[in-house]
Motif scaffolding. Structure first.
Motif, PDB file in Angstrom:
ATOM      1  N   THR A  92       0.824  -1.194   0.000  1.00  0.00           N
ATOM      2  CA  THR A  92       0.000   0.000   0.000  1.00  0.00           C
ATOM      3  C   THR A  92       0.864   1.252   0.000  1.00  0.00           C
ATOM      4  OG1 THR A  92      -0.128  -0.086   2.403  1.00  0.00           O
ATOM      5  CG2 THR A  92      -1.905  -1.138   1.171  1.00  0.00           C
ATOM      6  N   GLU A  93       2.180   1.053   0.211  1.00  0.00           N
ATOM      7  CA  GLU A  93       3.098   2.187   0.226  1.00  0.00           C
ATOM      8  C   GLU A  93       3.731   2.354  -1.150  1.00  0.00           C
ATOM      9  OE1 GLU A  93       5.941   1.526   3.289  1.00  0.00           O
ATOM     10  OE2 GLU A  93       4.425   1.222   4.821  1.00  0.00           O
ATOM     11  N   ARG A  94       4.210   3.551  -1.418  1.00  0.00           N
ATOM     12  CA  ARG A  94       4.895   3.808  -2.675  1.00  0.00           C
ATOM     13  C   ARG A  94       6.310   3.229  -2.599  1.00  0.00           C
ATOM     14  NH1 ARG A  94       4.535  10.048  -3.831  1.00  0.00           N
ATOM     15  NH2 ARG A  94       6.152   9.854  -2.298  1.00  0.00           N
ATOM     16  N   VAL A  95       6.776   2.736  -3.710  1.00  0.00           N
ATOM     17  CA  VAL A  95       8.141   2.220  -3.790  1.00  0.00           C
ATOM     18  C   VAL A  95       9.054   3.375  -4.196  1.00  0.00           C
ATOM     19  CG1 VAL A  95       9.693   0.640  -4.983  1.00  0.00           C
ATOM     20  CG2 VAL A  95       7.366  -0.082  -4.416  1.00  0.00           C
TER      21      VAL A  95
END
Length: 151
Positions: A92-95
């Motif tokens: 759910t987090e940005r890479v």
């Protein structure tokens, strides 16, 4: 021989070239080739050591399943190849960055005549593949008994 691409402007490449030359001088009788395969996404690093009874190749294969590693010998050429698969995770987090390498790899080694191809063994432990290349009996060092002449 180990070949390394060098760039005069890159001090790391110059050092790698010098280390490669030292390695070649020390093990000049062996042809341990460092080849970039056209299909290889990455090349695992290896250590090569020699004992009295065998030569050992230890390849770092972190994250590679042993089922995805193939070792073959054809004539006097040993090839280690395989695939490091990328596992998809739901995030759910940005890479921000991907630095780990995935995909196929291949290393090829020309074996010296002192190796017994029929006795080659491989072991995989904790991300390290160890390939043991036993020496033929005539290549192993042996002690010669010195006999004292009778008077």
């Amino acid at each position: 021989m180990v070949s390394v691409r060098t760039t005069r402007d890159n001090p790391t490449s110059v050092m790698e070239s010098r280390l490669s030359q030292i390695f070649n001088d020390a093990l000049g009788a062996f042809d341990w080739r460092y080849r970039d395969s056209a299909t290889a996404a990455w090349v695992p690093p290896v250590d090569i050591t020699e004992q009295a009874d065998a030569i050992r190749i230890m390849a770092e294969l972190p994250g590679v399943s042993p089922d995805n590693v193939k070792i073959s010998v054809e004539g006097n050429v040993l090839t280690i190849n395989g695939t490091k698969e990328q596992t998809s995770e739901e995030k759910t987090e940005r890479v921000h960055r991907y630095e780990r390498t995935y995909g196929s790899f291949e290393r090829t080694f020309t074996l010296p005549g002192t190796v017994d191809p029929a006795g080659i063994r491989a072991n995989y432990d904790n991300g390290v593949l160890t390939v043991t290349l036993p020496k033929v009996e005539k290549a192993k060092p042996r002690q010669i008994q010195v006999e004292v002449a009778k008077r």
